[in-house]
Design an enzyme around this catalytic site. Structure first.
Site, PDB file in Angstrom:
ATOM      1  CB  ALA A 115      79.744  -5.524  27.438  1.00  0.00           C
ATOM      2  N   GLY A 172      77.980  -9.025  23.966  1.00  0.00           N
ATOM      3  CA  GLY A 172      78.712  -9.909  24.867  1.00  0.00           C
ATOM      4  C   GLY A 172      77.923 -11.152  25.254  1.00  0.00           C
ATOM      5  CD  GLU A 217      81.442 -10.473  21.776  1.00  0.00           C
ATOM      6  OE1 GLU A 217      81.073  -9.810  22.775  1.00  0.00           O
ATOM      7  OE2 GLU A 217      82.290 -10.065  20.972  1.00  0.00           O
ATOM      8  CD  GLU A 270      78.968  -6.270  19.934  1.00  0.00           C
ATOM      9  OE1 GLU A 270      78.255  -6.572  18.948  1.00  0.00           O
ATOM     10  OE2 GLU A 270      79.299  -7.093  20.787  1.00  0.00           O
TER      11      GLU A 270
HETATM   12  C1  HXC Z   1      73.483  -2.035  30.519  1.00  0.00           C
HETATM   13  C2  HXC Z   1      71.373  -2.757  29.997  1.00  0.00           C
HETATM   14  C3  HXC Z   1      71.866  -3.431  28.864  1.00  0.00           C
HETATM   15  C4  HXC Z   1      73.282  -3.390  28.616  1.00  0.00           C
HETATM   16  C5  HXC Z   1      69.741  -3.716  28.944  1.00  0.00           C
HETATM   17  N1  HXC Z   1      70.060  -2.976  30.016  1.00  0.00           N
HETATM   18  N2  HXC Z   1      70.821  -4.023  28.233  1.00  0.00           N
HETATM   19  N3  HXC Z   1      72.172  -2.074  30.821  1.00  0.00           N
HETATM   20  N4  HXC Z   1      74.019  -2.671  29.475  1.00  0.00           N
HETATM   21  N5  HXC Z   1      73.830  -4.032  27.609  1.00  0.00           N
HETATM   22  C6  HXC Z   1      69.157  -2.424  31.018  1.00  0.00           C
HETATM   23  C7  HXC Z   1      68.376  -1.240  30.514  1.00  0.00           C
HETATM   24  O1  HXC Z   1      69.162  -0.072  30.575  1.00  0.00           O
HETATM   25  C8  HXC Z   1      67.203  -1.207  31.445  1.00  0.00           C
HETATM   26  O2  HXC Z   1      67.620  -0.655  32.676  1.00  0.00           O
HETATM   27  C9  HXC Z   1      66.949  -2.696  31.709  1.00  0.00           C
HETATM   28  O3  HXC Z   1      68.160  -3.373  31.362  1.00  0.00           O
HETATM   29  C10 HXC Z   1      65.835  -3.243  30.844  1.00  0.00           C
HETATM   30  O4  HXC Z   1      66.123  -2.930  29.494  1.00  0.00           O
HETATM   31  P1  HXC Z   1      65.107  -2.130  28.551  1.00  0.00           P
HETATM   32  O5  HXC Z   1      65.928  -1.513  27.476  1.00  0.00           O
HETATM   33  O6  HXC Z   1      64.236  -1.227  29.336  1.00  0.00           O
HETATM   34  O7  HXC Z   1      64.215  -3.316  27.970  1.00  0.00           O
HETATM   35  P2  HXC Z   1      63.528  -3.418  26.527  1.00  0.00           P
HETATM   36  O8  HXC Z   1      62.939  -2.107  26.133  1.00  0.00           O
HETATM   37  O9  HXC Z   1      62.635  -4.608  26.599  1.00  0.00           O
HETATM   38  O10 HXC Z   1      64.752  -3.723  25.519  1.00  0.00           O
HETATM   39  C11 HXC Z   1      65.518  -4.889  25.665  1.00  0.00           C
HETATM   40  C12 HXC Z   1      66.795  -4.782  24.790  1.00  0.00           C
HETATM   41  C13 HXC Z   1      67.510  -3.437  25.134  1.00  0.00           C
HETATM   42  C14 HXC Z   1      66.406  -4.792  23.297  1.00  0.00           C
HETATM   43  C15 HXC Z   1      67.682  -5.980  25.094  1.00  0.00           C
HETATM   44  O11 HXC Z   1      67.708  -3.376  26.557  1.00  0.00           O
HETATM   45  C16 HXC Z   1      68.844  -3.281  24.471  1.00  0.00           C
HETATM   46  O12 HXC Z   1      68.939  -2.979  23.282  1.00  0.00           O
HETATM   47  N6  HXC Z   1      69.929  -3.479  25.256  1.00  0.00           N
HETATM   48  C17 HXC Z   1      71.269  -3.252  24.775  1.00  0.00           C
HETATM   49  C18 HXC Z   1      71.688  -4.392  23.874  1.00  0.00           C
HETATM   50  C19 HXC Z   1      73.077  -4.149  23.315  1.00  0.00           C
HETATM   51  O13 HXC Z   1      73.321  -3.180  22.579  1.00  0.00           O
HETATM   52  N7  HXC Z   1      74.029  -5.036  23.654  1.00  0.00           N
HETATM   53  C20 HXC Z   1      75.407  -4.935  23.223  1.00  0.00           C
HETATM   54  C21 HXC Z   1      76.204  -4.117  24.193  1.00  0.00           C
HETATM   55  S1  HXC Z   1      77.844  -3.889  23.606  1.00  0.00           S
HETATM   56  P3  HXC Z   1      66.755   0.484  33.397  1.00  0.00           P
HETATM   57  O14 HXC Z   1      67.604   0.858  34.577  1.00  0.00           O
HETATM   58  O15 HXC Z   1      66.558   1.580  32.415  1.00  0.00           O
HETATM   59  O16 HXC Z   1      65.467  -0.222  33.780  1.00  0.00           O
HETATM   60  C22 HXC Z   1      78.632  -5.311  23.955  1.00  0.00           C
HETATM   61  C23 HXC Z   1      80.090  -5.295  23.647  1.00  0.00           C
HETATM   62  C24 HXC Z   1      80.790  -6.556  24.085  1.00  0.00           C
HETATM   63  O17 HXC Z   1      78.067  -6.246  24.390  1.00  0.00           O
HETATM   64  C25 HXC Z   1      82.290  -6.410  24.032  1.00  0.00           C
HETATM   65  C26 HXC Z   1      82.862  -5.484  25.043  1.00  0.00           C
HETATM   66  C27 HXC Z   1      84.350  -5.404  25.022  1.00  0.00           C
END
Ligand code: HXC
Length: 259
Positions: free
Chosen positions: A65, A110, A113, A133
């Site tokens: 998400a 997400g 999921e 998360e």
């Molecule tokens: C918003 C995201 C994102 C996310 C990546 N991006 N994941 N933006 N939400 N979940 C964006 C980054 O901010 C970045 O934007 C671009 O995508 C590229 O990501 P990088 O981090 O620069 O790439 P990298 O270093 O290769 O790392 C990849 C990654 C990392 C390991 C996947 O992006 C990451 O950890 N993402 C978050 C993963 C996460 O925690 N997901 C769970 C979210 S909570 P910019 O603009 O900086 O270039 C969830 C809850 C669900 O899902 C339920 C809700 C009710």
């Protein structure tokens, strides 16, 4: 038609891509609402017999998400966001046709999921899957605590959710989270071939079998078996059952008409 969703039809299969590659296909409200509409249009399309769900670009299926959108939410807004995703993913789970997640890269939070709401999952060997998360101070919210536990069992689900670990495609295969692992360049071909194989079978029977399996996961065995007998009986009111059995007896290939 949509900004963050691409829907392509190829004969009687469809491929739906989450299309925000610059944010690694992160799911914001707009994307969830567009996904809802796209699923609705696939459901209503009588020609499509199987759906492949994937992510645009070569890095991510869906990296979760959208954290930027979630970061300032209050408790009520967080709950609303979870309910929105749960509702859309329930629609995906309940699609009348089989669905296949083609996991082409990161499937985190997400994203995992979303894949879990599909009927089957095929992963590229470079996919990374997890529920991170708790590393952000939240729980899974798009039904990960429920579907992951039902898919891999509670102990493995707890380990994945409590650690927030990213696992490899091979590990995901080992724990039964994905059906198979293929080389990245073979992923879409493999997913489409599976969709085509399913699409060649009697569509109503496939759809009823899906409903029986899904219902059975949530009810006791005798209720599930009673439901199975109902859908089994229903098959005999279809032309495709007559065609399928006639083709067997006549030693020819069945031609199913979805009726
Ligand atoms: C918003 C995201 C994102 C996310 C990546 N991006 N994941 N933006 N939400 N979940 C964006 C980054 O901010 C970045 O934007 C671009 O995508 C590229 O990501 P990088 O981090 O620069 O790439 P990298 O270093 O290769 O790392 C990849 C990654 C990392 C390991 C996947 O992006 C990451 O950890 N993402 C978050 C993963 C996460 O925690 N997901 C769970 C979210 S909570 P910019 O603009 O900086 O270039 C969830 C809850 C669900 O899902 C339920 C809700 C009710």
């Amino acid at each position: 038609m949509w900004e963050n969703i691409v829907l392509e039809k190829e004969g009687n299969i469809a491929v739906l891509s989450i299309n925000r590659p610059r944010a690694l296909n992160a799911l914001n409200t707009k994307t969830l609402l567009e996904l809802d509409e796209a699923l609705e249009s696939v459901s209503k399309d009588g020609e499509v017999r199987a759906l492949v769900v994937t992510g645009s670009g070569d890095r991510a299926f869906v990296a979760g998400a959208d954290i930027n959108e979630m970061k300032d939410k209050n408790a009520m807004e967080g709950r609303e966001f979870a309910l929105l995703g749960q509702r859309v993913f329930a629609k995906l789970q309940d699609m009348p046709i089989p669905t296949i997640a083609a996991i082409n890269g990161y499937a985190l939070g997400g994203g995992c999921e979303l894949a879990l709401a599909c009927d089957m999952r095929i992963a590229s060997s470079k996919a990374k899957i997890g529920q991170p998360e708790v590393t952000l101070g939240i729980t899974p919210g798009f039904a990960g605590t429920q579907r992951l536990a039902r898919t891999v069992g509670p102990a493995i689900a707890k380990e994945l959710i409590f650690t927030g670990a990213q696992i490899s495609a091979d590990e995901a295969y080992r724990i039964g989270l994905v059906n198979r692992v293929v080389e990245p360049e073979k992923l879409m071909e493999e997913a489409k071939n599976l969709a085509l194989k399913i699409a060649s079978n009697a569509p109503i029977a496939v759809s009823l079998a899906k409903q029986a399996i899904n219902k059975g996961i949530d009810v006791d065995l005798s209720t599930g078996m009673a439901y199975e007998a109902e859908v089994f009986g229903l098959c005999f009111s279809t032309r495709d059952q007559k065609e399928g059995m006639a083709a067997f007896v006549e030693k020819r290939k069945a031609e199913f008409k979805n009726e």
